[in-house]
Design a protein around this motif. Sequence first.
Motif, short mmCIF file in Angstrom:
data_model
loop_
_atom_site.label_atom_id
_atom_site.label_comp_id
_atom_site.label_asym_id
_atom_site.label_seq_id
_atom_site.Cartn_x
_atom_site.Cartn_y
_atom_site.Cartn_z
N UNK A 28 35.03 34.07 29.10
CA UNK A 28 33.75 33.35 29.18
C UNK A 28 33.85 32.18 30.15
N UNK A 29 34.98 31.47 30.14
CA UNK A 29 35.17 30.35 31.06
C UNK A 29 35.12 30.80 32.51
N UNK A 30 35.81 31.89 32.83
CA UNK A 30 35.78 32.41 34.19
C UNK A 30 34.38 32.87 34.57
N UNK A 31 33.68 33.48 33.64
CA UNK A 31 32.34 33.97 33.93
C UNK A 31 31.37 32.82 34.18
N UNK A 32 31.54 31.73 33.44
CA UNK A 32 30.66 30.57 33.64
C UNK A 32 30.98 29.85 34.93
N UNK A 33 32.23 29.84 35.32
CA UNK A 33 32.63 29.15 36.55
C UNK A 33 32.21 29.91 37.81
N UNK A 34 31.76 31.16 37.66
CA UNK A 34 31.42 31.95 38.83
C UNK A 34 30.30 31.31 39.64
N UNK A 35 29.40 30.56 38.99
CA UNK A 35 28.28 29.97 39.70
C UNK A 35 28.71 28.92 40.70
N UNK A 36 29.91 28.37 40.50
CA UNK A 36 30.39 27.32 41.41
C UNK A 36 31.10 27.87 42.64
N UNK A 37 31.75 29.05 42.50
CA UNK A 37 32.54 29.51 43.62
C UNK A 37 32.30 30.96 44.02
N UNK A 38 31.45 31.69 43.31
CA UNK A 38 31.14 33.05 43.71
C UNK A 38 29.92 33.05 44.61
N UNK B 162 36.78 34.27 52.24
CA UNK B 162 36.86 33.93 50.82
C UNK B 162 35.47 33.95 50.16
N UNK B 163 34.43 33.30 50.76
CA UNK B 163 33.10 33.37 50.10
C UNK B 163 32.56 34.79 50.01
N UNK B 164 32.80 35.62 51.01
CA UNK B 164 32.22 36.96 51.01
C UNK B 164 32.91 37.89 50.00
N UNK B 165 34.20 37.66 49.75
CA UNK B 165 34.90 38.52 48.78
C UNK B 165 35.06 37.83 47.43
N UNK B 166 34.37 36.71 47.22
CA UNK B 166 34.50 35.98 45.96
C UNK B 166 34.11 36.81 44.73
N UNK B 167 33.11 37.71 44.79
CA UNK B 167 32.87 38.55 43.60
C UNK B 167 34.07 39.41 43.22
N UNK B 168 34.77 39.92 44.24
CA UNK B 168 35.97 40.71 43.96
C UNK B 168 37.09 39.84 43.41
N UNK B 169 37.19 38.61 43.91
CA UNK B 169 38.19 37.67 43.37
C UNK B 169 37.92 37.41 41.90
N UNK B 170 36.64 37.25 41.54
CA UNK B 170 36.28 37.05 40.13
C UNK B 170 36.69 38.25 39.30
#
Length: 315
Positions: free
Chosen positions: A301-311, A228-236
Motif C-alpha cells: 500500500x505504501x508503494x502504491x500511494x507513493x506512485x503519485x510522486x514519482x510515477x 527514468x520518468x518514462x519507465x517509472x511505471x515498470x519500476x513501480x
Amino acid sequence: MTRTDTRVGRADARPAPGRARPYWTTRRRDQLTGYLFIAPQLFGSAVFVILPLILVVWYSLHEWNVLAGTFDFVGTENYKALADDANLGAVLRATGLFSVGLVVFNLGLALLLAVLLNQKFRGTVLFRTLFFSPVVVSLVAWTIVWGFLLQDNGGINGLLDTIGVDGPNWLRGETTAMISVVVVQVFKNVGLNMVLFLAALQGVPGELYEAAEMDGAGRMRQFWRITIPMISPTILLTSIITVVGSLQVFAQIAVLTQGGPGTSTTVLVYYLYQQAFQFHHFGYGATLSIVLFGIVLALTVLQWQMRRRWVHHES
C-alpha cells in the motif's frame, strides 16, 4: 393519420397489456454471462485466498498440537507470546536486511543490464538469454549448486585461491552468510526484472532523446530526465514484485544456511516454518503469518500511494 413511433425497439421495450414481463431479459442474460466468466476466479480466490486468511486468524487464537491431537482455544495468548518473543527482533532485523539488499541490488543490476543490452551491438540476444536463463532453472537445484560453490573448499574459494586470496567460509560467517544468500537470490531473479526493464526501455520514443540531444543534454541528464520518468511505471511494478518476493524467501535459507549462524539469516518466513513445523507451535506460527501478511500489505500500500510522486503520468 395515425402517429407512429419510429424509435428502434420501442415496441419490444414494454410488454403488451395483460402480459407479464419476461424474467430473462437481455440485460440479465448479459449479467449472468459476465458472472459465469468470472466465477472460476471468484471461486479460486474464495477457496485459496479468503478462506485460508480466515482460518489463519482462527488458528492464531488456538494452540494446536498435532502430535498430541489437541486444539485448545487460548484467545490472545499467542499475540502476547509474540510481544515477549526474544528472537523476534533479530528475525525482523534479518528480514529487513535481506529485503533491502535484494531490492537494491536486484533492481539496480537489472536496470544496468537492461540499459546495456538495449544498445545495438553483436551478441545482445545471447547475453539476454544467458542472464534470463536462471529464472527458468529450478530454485532448489540452483540453490544446491550455489551451496557447493560457497563451501569453505568450494568453487568460489578455489578461484580465489588461484590469485592468492584465502576466502572465508561464506555460509558460516554472520555477515558473509547474509551477503551470500542475497547474491544467490539476486542472480536467480535479476533476469526477470531485466526483461521487464528492457521492454520498457524499448517503448521510450526516440524523438525525446533526439530533442534532448539538440538542446545539449548529455547521456546522464537524458537518463535521469527522460528514461527514468518514462519507465517509472515498470519500476513501480518491479519494486512491488521484488519487495513481496523478498519477504517470502524460504528455500534459499532452508538449503544454504538453515537460518544460521545463530539467527543471522533467520528471516520471518523461515522462523514461521520453524515454529509451526519443527516445534509444532501451529497457533504461534499462524500468528507470525498474520504479522508477515500485515508487513507485506503495508509495504505494498505504501508503494502504491507513493506512485503519485514519482510515477510518470500519475495524478
